[in-house]
Design a protein around this motif. Sequence first.
Motif, PDB file in Angstrom:
ATOM      1  N   VAL A 147      -5.528   1.337   6.771  1.00  0.00           N
ATOM      2  CA  VAL A 147      -6.439   2.401   6.389  1.00  0.00           C
ATOM      3  C   VAL A 147      -6.796   2.162   4.923  1.00  0.00           C
ATOM      4  O   VAL A 147      -5.950   2.281   4.045  1.00  0.00           O
ATOM      5  CB  VAL A 147      -5.793   3.794   6.573  1.00  0.00           C
ATOM      6  CG1 VAL A 147      -6.771   4.889   6.158  1.00  0.00           C
ATOM      7  CG2 VAL A 147      -5.360   3.986   8.007  1.00  0.00           C
ATOM      8  N   THR A 181       0.089   5.083   0.860  1.00  0.00           N
ATOM      9  CA  THR A 181      -0.025   6.051   1.952  1.00  0.00           C
ATOM     10  C   THR A 181      -0.051   5.353   3.318  1.00  0.00           C
ATOM     11  O   THR A 181      -0.876   4.481   3.549  1.00  0.00           O
ATOM     12  CB  THR A 181      -1.300   6.888   1.774  1.00  0.00           C
ATOM     13  OG1 THR A 181      -1.384   7.293   0.411  1.00  0.00           O
ATOM     14  CG2 THR A 181      -1.279   8.105   2.679  1.00  0.00           C
ATOM     15  N   ASP A 227       0.876  -1.163   0.000  1.00  0.00           N
ATOM     16  CA  ASP A 227       0.000   0.000   0.000  1.00  0.00           C
ATOM     17  C   ASP A 227       0.921   1.224   0.000  1.00  0.00           C
ATOM     18  O   ASP A 227       2.065   1.133   0.437  1.00  0.00           O
ATOM     19  CB  ASP A 227      -0.846  -0.058   1.282  1.00  0.00           C
ATOM     20  CG  ASP A 227      -1.600   1.226   1.544  1.00  0.00           C
ATOM     21  OD1 ASP A 227      -2.408   1.607   0.684  1.00  0.00           O
ATOM     22  OD2 ASP A 227      -1.391   1.829   2.607  1.00  0.00           O
ATOM     23  N   ASP A 268      -7.151  -0.573   3.458  1.00  0.00           N
ATOM     24  CA  ASP A 268      -6.606  -1.769   2.821  1.00  0.00           C
ATOM     25  C   ASP A 268      -6.760  -3.032   3.671  1.00  0.00           C
ATOM     26  O   ASP A 268      -6.167  -4.056   3.360  1.00  0.00           O
ATOM     27  CB  ASP A 268      -5.142  -1.554   2.405  1.00  0.00           C
ATOM     28  CG  ASP A 268      -4.262  -1.197   3.575  1.00  0.00           C
ATOM     29  OD1 ASP A 268      -4.679  -1.392   4.718  1.00  0.00           O
ATOM     30  OD2 ASP A 268      -3.138  -0.719   3.338  1.00  0.00           O
ATOM     31  N   ASP A 271      -1.226  -0.503   5.975  1.00  0.00           N
ATOM     32  CA  ASP A 271      -1.381   0.142   7.281  1.00  0.00           C
ATOM     33  C   ASP A 271      -2.800  -0.015   7.808  1.00  0.00           C
ATOM     34  O   ASP A 271      -3.112   0.441   8.898  1.00  0.00           O
ATOM     35  CB  ASP A 271      -0.999   1.626   7.203  1.00  0.00           C
ATOM     36  CG  ASP A 271      -1.963   2.426   6.331  1.00  0.00           C
ATOM     37  OD1 ASP A 271      -2.663   1.824   5.497  1.00  0.00           O
ATOM     38  OD2 ASP A 271      -2.016   3.652   6.486  1.00  0.00           O
TER      39      ASP A 271
HETATM   40 MG    MG Z   1      -2.856   3.345   3.253  1.00  0.00          MG
END
Ligand code: MG
Length: 361
Positions: free
Chosen positions: A253, A58, A56, A255, A251
């Motif tokens: 978020v 970000t 991922d 995903d 992380d």
């Molecule tokens: Mg992310």
Amino acid sequence: VSKVVTLLIFTSPAELGLATPLVMIAAIARAARSGILIKGGLYLELLAKADAVVFDKTGTLTANKPEVVQVQSFDPTLNEDDLLRLAAAADRRSAHPLAKAVFEGATRRSIQVPEPQTFEQLQARGVKATVDGKIVLVGNPALLLEAGVTIDQPVAESGRTPVHVAVDGKLVGVIFIADTLRQGARAAIASLKESGVKRVVMLTGDNAATANAIAGELGVDDVKADLMPEGKVAAISELQKQGLKVAMVGDGVNDAPALASADVGIAMGGGGAQAALEAADIALMTDDLSKIVAARSIARRSYRTIQENLWVGVGVVHVLGITAALLGWIGPIQAAFIHLGPDVLVFLNSVKLLRVKIAGT
Ligand code: MG
Ligand code: ADP
């Protein structure tokens, strides 16, 4: 009779029962000591065999410390600080790394950020909140378009991540966020490739321009941008259809579904979301990308140790033992003693995992 007893001793493979679990316990303990939580022996094997790694963007490869670098207002009644104040109020309840950057950007400019009256997180797009009685949208272009806001201003493609802000149905500005690579990201990807990973892919909900700018610095094989959480899942199943065993690093978020659908899901611990730690098979206690390389080394090493154990146990001792027994070279008493040999060897070989030098740990 004596020959039969001798044979029985050699054909009862006690060390085989030990060969695999012992290694797994040792490897999991070793990993835990390096801040890597592995939720079961199965994931060690899957990680050792993974030949595609999906990252991922970000919060995983980036979000070293995302920072607001530019605020652009399209609305003459709102100056930069007004715009940042509204966006930060909308974003202050969001766990998204960019939302945190927006909020910090405002507080760094000593802006008083109000509490939103309502707040809604819109998966992978942004947030919708009521601030000072106004409806504020903060997020990507898809969020605005879905809410019927037209993007009538050109937004510069600078390699910075643009966060769009709309107030009461009108685009009022863009906040640009510099989201630098995490330290060691490039090196981690290179090491993974050295360890036999054939494909490294970056997936992101961010736009293609920013994604490509980041990917160019990394040496990944493929980039997919503008993805919703479902799009990340689809990208993984596409790789799996090509016969690749996929490890996914995220992380949590936007995903978490992708983490769950990969063969092995690896969650960034520190800044990551709670959902990631639950959806993942392996969790990193710190947001250090070199831990992924370490986890892979431990996994490969333990896989090799299991094979060694099986060779020592079955291949060498049992086959030689049975041959010796059949030829009448040894009797039951000697057999019982010799049979302890592989047990001890397997034990020593397994606990060695706790001590040997493994890169990255
Ligand atoms: Mg992310
Ligand atoms: P990635 O897949 O790279 O981890 P995400 O899917 O989490 O990225 O986010 C994609 C995009 O959605 C971001 O680039 C940003 O424009 C926007 N976004 C999502 N949530 C927020 C938020 N709370 N505040 C600002 N922008 C957001």
